[in-house]
Design a protein around this motif. Structure first.
Motif, PDB file in Angstrom:
ATOM      1  N   LEU A 267       0.810  -1.223   0.000  1.00  0.00           N
ATOM      2  CA  LEU A 267       0.000   0.000   0.000  1.00  0.00           C
ATOM      3  C   LEU A 267       0.845   1.277   0.000  1.00  0.00           C
ATOM      4  O   LEU A 267       0.486   2.244  -0.656  1.00  0.00           O
ATOM      5  CB  LEU A 267      -0.942   0.009   1.212  1.00  0.00           C
ATOM      6  CG  LEU A 267      -1.982  -1.114   1.247  1.00  0.00           C
ATOM      7  CD1 LEU A 267      -2.799  -1.021   2.518  1.00  0.00           C
ATOM      8  CD2 LEU A 267      -2.874  -1.080   0.030  1.00  0.00           C
ATOM      9  N   VAL A 268       1.940   1.293   0.754  1.00  0.00           N
ATOM     10  CA  VAL A 268       2.729   2.529   0.861  1.00  0.00           C
ATOM     11  C   VAL A 268       3.914   2.576  -0.101  1.00  0.00           C
ATOM     12  O   VAL A 268       4.444   3.648  -0.373  1.00  0.00           O
ATOM     13  CB  VAL A 268       3.212   2.780   2.314  1.00  0.00           C
ATOM     14  CG1 VAL A 268       2.035   2.886   3.251  1.00  0.00           C
ATOM     15  CG2 VAL A 268       4.191   1.728   2.782  1.00  0.00           C
TER      16      VAL A 268
ATOM     17  N   ILE B 155      -4.442   0.635   7.965  1.00  0.00           N
ATOM     18  CA  ILE B 155      -4.548  -0.645   8.676  1.00  0.00           C
ATOM     19  C   ILE B 155      -5.901  -1.286   8.382  1.00  0.00           C
ATOM     20  O   ILE B 155      -5.985  -2.501   8.174  1.00  0.00           O
ATOM     21  CB  ILE B 155      -4.315  -0.441  10.192  1.00  0.00           C
ATOM     22  CG1 ILE B 155      -2.850  -0.053  10.414  1.00  0.00           C
ATOM     23  CG2 ILE B 155      -4.680  -1.694  10.984  1.00  0.00           C
ATOM     24  CD1 ILE B 155      -2.524   0.408  11.823  1.00  0.00           C
ATOM     25  N   ALA B 156      -6.957  -0.493   8.320  1.00  0.00           N
ATOM     26  CA  ALA B 156      -8.288  -1.036   8.007  1.00  0.00           C
ATOM     27  C   ALA B 156      -8.319  -1.633   6.598  1.00  0.00           C
ATOM     28  O   ALA B 156      -8.847  -2.728   6.394  1.00  0.00           O
ATOM     29  CB  ALA B 156      -9.347   0.055   8.155  1.00  0.00           C
ATOM     30  N   VAL B 157      -7.754  -0.916   5.632  1.00  0.00           N
ATOM     31  CA  VAL B 157      -7.706  -1.439   4.258  1.00  0.00           C
ATOM     32  C   VAL B 157      -6.880  -2.722   4.214  1.00  0.00           C
ATOM     33  O   VAL B 157      -7.266  -3.709   3.581  1.00  0.00           O
ATOM     34  CB  VAL B 157      -7.132  -0.378   3.282  1.00  0.00           C
ATOM     35  CG1 VAL B 157      -6.795  -0.998   1.933  1.00  0.00           C
ATOM     36  CG2 VAL B 157      -8.112   0.762   3.108  1.00  0.00           C
ATOM     37  N   SER B 158      -5.759  -2.729   4.925  1.00  0.00           N
ATOM     38  CA  SER B 158      -4.912  -3.925   4.966  1.00  0.00           C
ATOM     39  C   SER B 158      -5.660  -5.100   5.569  1.00  0.00           C
ATOM     40  O   SER B 158      -5.561  -6.225   5.071  1.00  0.00           O
ATOM     41  CB  SER B 158      -3.638  -3.643   5.776  1.00  0.00           C
ATOM     42  OG  SER B 158      -2.905  -2.608   5.171  1.00  0.00           O
TER      43      SER B 158
ATOM     44  N   LEU C 148      -8.050  -6.394   2.997  1.00  0.00           N
ATOM     45  CA  LEU C 148      -7.365  -7.162   1.954  1.00  0.00           C
ATOM     46  C   LEU C 148      -6.955  -8.532   2.476  1.00  0.00           C
ATOM     47  O   LEU C 148      -7.100  -9.533   1.775  1.00  0.00           O
ATOM     48  CB  LEU C 148      -6.141  -6.388   1.448  1.00  0.00           C
ATOM     49  CG  LEU C 148      -6.445  -5.062   0.740  1.00  0.00           C
ATOM     50  CD1 LEU C 148      -5.154  -4.363   0.335  1.00  0.00           C
ATOM     51  CD2 LEU C 148      -7.357  -5.261  -0.453  1.00  0.00           C
ATOM     52  N   GLN C 149      -6.440  -8.589   3.719  1.00  0.00           N
ATOM     53  CA  GLN C 149      -6.072  -9.888   4.292  1.00  0.00           C
ATOM     54  C   GLN C 149      -7.290 -10.801   4.394  1.00  0.00           C
ATOM     55  O   GLN C 149      -7.175 -12.013   4.202  1.00  0.00           O
ATOM     56  CB  GLN C 149      -5.459  -9.708   5.689  1.00  0.00           C
ATOM     57  CG  GLN C 149      -4.032  -9.227   5.690  1.00  0.00           C
ATOM     58  CD  GLN C 149      -3.448  -9.230   7.096  1.00  0.00           C
ATOM     59  OE1 GLN C 149      -4.159  -9.154   8.098  1.00  0.00           O
ATOM     60  NE2 GLN C 149      -2.125  -9.315   7.185  1.00  0.00           N
ATOM     61  N   SER C 150      -8.439 -10.221   4.687  1.00  0.00           N
ATOM     62  CA  SER C 150      -9.648 -11.036   4.882  1.00  0.00           C
ATOM     63  C   SER C 150     -10.106 -11.711   3.589  1.00  0.00           C
ATOM     64  O   SER C 150     -10.955 -12.593   3.627  1.00  0.00           O
ATOM     65  CB  SER C 150     -10.784 -10.187   5.450  1.00  0.00           C
ATOM     66  OG  SER C 150     -11.344  -9.353   4.451  1.00  0.00           O
ATOM     67  N   LYS C 151      -9.550 -11.323   2.488  1.00  0.00           N
ATOM     68  CA  LYS C 151      -9.935 -11.917   1.201  1.00  0.00           C
ATOM     69  C   LYS C 151      -9.063 -13.128   0.879  1.00  0.00           C
ATOM     70  O   LYS C 151      -8.242 -13.125  -0.027  1.00  0.00           O
ATOM     71  CB  LYS C 151      -9.843 -10.870   0.077  1.00  0.00           C
ATOM     72  CG  LYS C 151     -10.807  -9.739   0.241  1.00  0.00           C
ATOM     73  CD  LYS C 151     -12.208 -10.301   0.258  1.00  0.00           C
ATOM     74  CE  LYS C 151     -13.282  -9.326   0.572  1.00  0.00           C
ATOM     75  NZ  LYS C 151     -14.585  -9.988   0.722  1.00  0.00           N
ATOM     76  N   GLY C 152      -9.211 -14.164   1.678  1.00  0.00           N
ATOM     77  CA  GLY C 152      -8.533 -15.425   1.406  1.00  0.00           C
ATOM     78  C   GLY C 152      -7.405 -15.778   2.347  1.00  0.00           C
ATOM     79  O   GLY C 152      -6.712 -16.772   2.144  1.00  0.00           O
ATOM     80  N   ALA C 153      -7.203 -14.974   3.385  1.00  0.00           N
ATOM     81  CA  ALA C 153      -6.122 -15.271   4.326  1.00  0.00           C
ATOM     82  C   ALA C 153      -6.564 -14.907   5.741  1.00  0.00           C
ATOM     83  O   ALA C 153      -7.618 -14.304   5.944  1.00  0.00           O
ATOM     84  CB  ALA C 153      -4.866 -14.492   3.942  1.00  0.00           C
ATOM     85  N   LYS C 154      -5.733 -15.279   6.699  1.00  0.00           N
ATOM     86  CA  LYS C 154      -6.033 -14.975   8.101  1.00  0.00           C
ATOM     87  C   LYS C 154      -5.638 -13.519   8.392  1.00  0.00           C
ATOM     88  O   LYS C 154      -4.533 -13.087   8.049  1.00  0.00           O
ATOM     89  CB  LYS C 154      -5.241 -15.923   9.009  1.00  0.00           C
ATOM     90  CG  LYS C 154      -5.532 -15.731  10.466  1.00  0.00           C
ATOM     91  CD  LYS C 154      -4.734 -16.700  11.318  1.00  0.00           C
ATOM     92  CE  LYS C 154      -5.095 -16.432  12.762  1.00  0.00           C
ATOM     93  NZ  LYS C 154      -3.970 -16.468  13.634  1.00  0.00           N
ATOM     94  N   VAL C 155      -6.525 -12.800   9.023  1.00  0.00           N
ATOM     95  CA  VAL C 155      -6.262 -11.400   9.368  1.00  0.00           C
ATOM     96  C   VAL C 155      -5.453 -11.363  10.658  1.00  0.00           C
ATOM     97  O   VAL C 155      -5.854 -11.935  11.670  1.00  0.00           O
ATOM     98  CB  VAL C 155      -7.582 -10.611   9.547  1.00  0.00           C
ATOM     99  CG1 VAL C 155      -7.294  -9.177   9.948  1.00  0.00           C
ATOM    100  CG2 VAL C 155      -8.407 -10.673   8.273  1.00  0.00           C
ATOM    101  N   ASP C 156      -4.292 -10.698  10.587  1.00  0.00           N
ATOM    102  CA  ASP C 156      -3.452 -10.604  11.782  1.00  0.00           C
ATOM    103  C   ASP C 156      -3.167  -9.154  12.164  1.00  0.00           C
ATOM    104  O   ASP C 156      -2.212  -8.873  12.862  1.00  0.00           O
ATOM    105  CB  ASP C 156      -2.153 -11.390  11.591  1.00  0.00           C
ATOM    106  CG  ASP C 156      -1.271 -10.834  10.492  1.00  0.00           C
ATOM    107  OD1 ASP C 156      -1.689  -9.885   9.791  1.00  0.00           O
ATOM    108  OD2 ASP C 156      -0.151 -11.339  10.322  1.00  0.00           O
ATOM    109  N   LEU C 157      -4.007  -8.232  11.717  1.00  0.00           N
ATOM    110  CA  LEU C 157      -3.796  -6.810  11.999  1.00  0.00           C
ATOM    111  C   LEU C 157      -4.804  -6.307  13.024  1.00  0.00           C
ATOM    112  O   LEU C 157      -5.928  -6.804  13.090  1.00  0.00           O
ATOM    113  CB  LEU C 157      -3.946  -5.995  10.715  1.00  0.00           C
ATOM    114  CG  LEU C 157      -2.973  -6.361   9.604  1.00  0.00           C
ATOM    115  CD1 LEU C 157      -3.356  -5.651   8.324  1.00  0.00           C
ATOM    116  CD2 LEU C 157      -1.563  -6.020  10.007  1.00  0.00           C
TER     117      LEU C 157
END
Length: 174
Positions: A106-107, A137-140, A143-152
């Motif tokens: 993102l950055v 962090i919300a966007v990240s 994005l993680q929630s689309k097929g992976a485990k969210v760890d943020l």
């Protein structure tokens, strides 16, 4: 002659009033407003963080200008529906932590370009998008929630995000 000019003037004014009435009452109107500020406060749940991230992706972030929801022929950027799984896989291939990889994407998106795509994504923490730390962090998380485990989480993930922003600044990011 005077009567003809007067009739023409009445016809022109009448037509203008008629079209103004049609435009005001029968054509759909849209109102442009500045993007909503997202409230991301300490202790926000992961589900709320993901929901805020989704709002930003489909709104203020303008991500959908280039990213399609589902994979399609000729897409300009990776599809959102599976982007979390793809990012997780790429992070492992690059031997990076998943959260660092997502923030880097993102950055400092020019750091790693997925095969088949061009370097065209702007850093979204800078103008014109200018997302805040919480919004990034919300966007990240979304994005993680689309097929992976969210760890943020917020604000716990801010130091990792800040490290990626600092790394991008040292390189003189555009």
């Amino acid at each position: 002659m005077k009567g003809g000019v007067l009739k023409l003037l009445i016809a022109v004014v009448g037509l203008n009033v008629f079209f103004a009435y049609i435009g005001l009452y029968f054509l759909p109107q849209s109102e442009s407003r500045p993007p909503k500020e997202s409230k991301i406060e300490k202790g926000i749940s992961q589900e709320d963080l993901i929901a805020v991230g989704e709002q930003i992706v489909f709104g203020k972030g303008q991500c959908m200008v280039c990213h399609p929801v589902k994979t399609e022929v000729g897409m300009r950027a990776p599809a959102i529906s599976t982007i979390g799984a793809e990012m997780d896989k790429s992070a492992k291939e690059r031997n990076m932590k998943f959260d660092s990889y997502v923030f880097e994407a993102l950055v400092n998106p020019a750091e790693y370009i997925q095969k088949g795509f061009e370097n065209m994504m702007p850093s979204i923490h800078k103008p014109p998008t200018s997302l805040t730390e919480g919004e990034l962090i919300a966007v990240s998380a979304y994005l993680q929630s689309k097929g992976a485990k969210v760890d943020l989480s917020y604000p716990e993930s801010v130091p990792v995000l800040q490290a990626e922003i600092d790394k991008e600044a040292k390189k003189g990011g555009k």
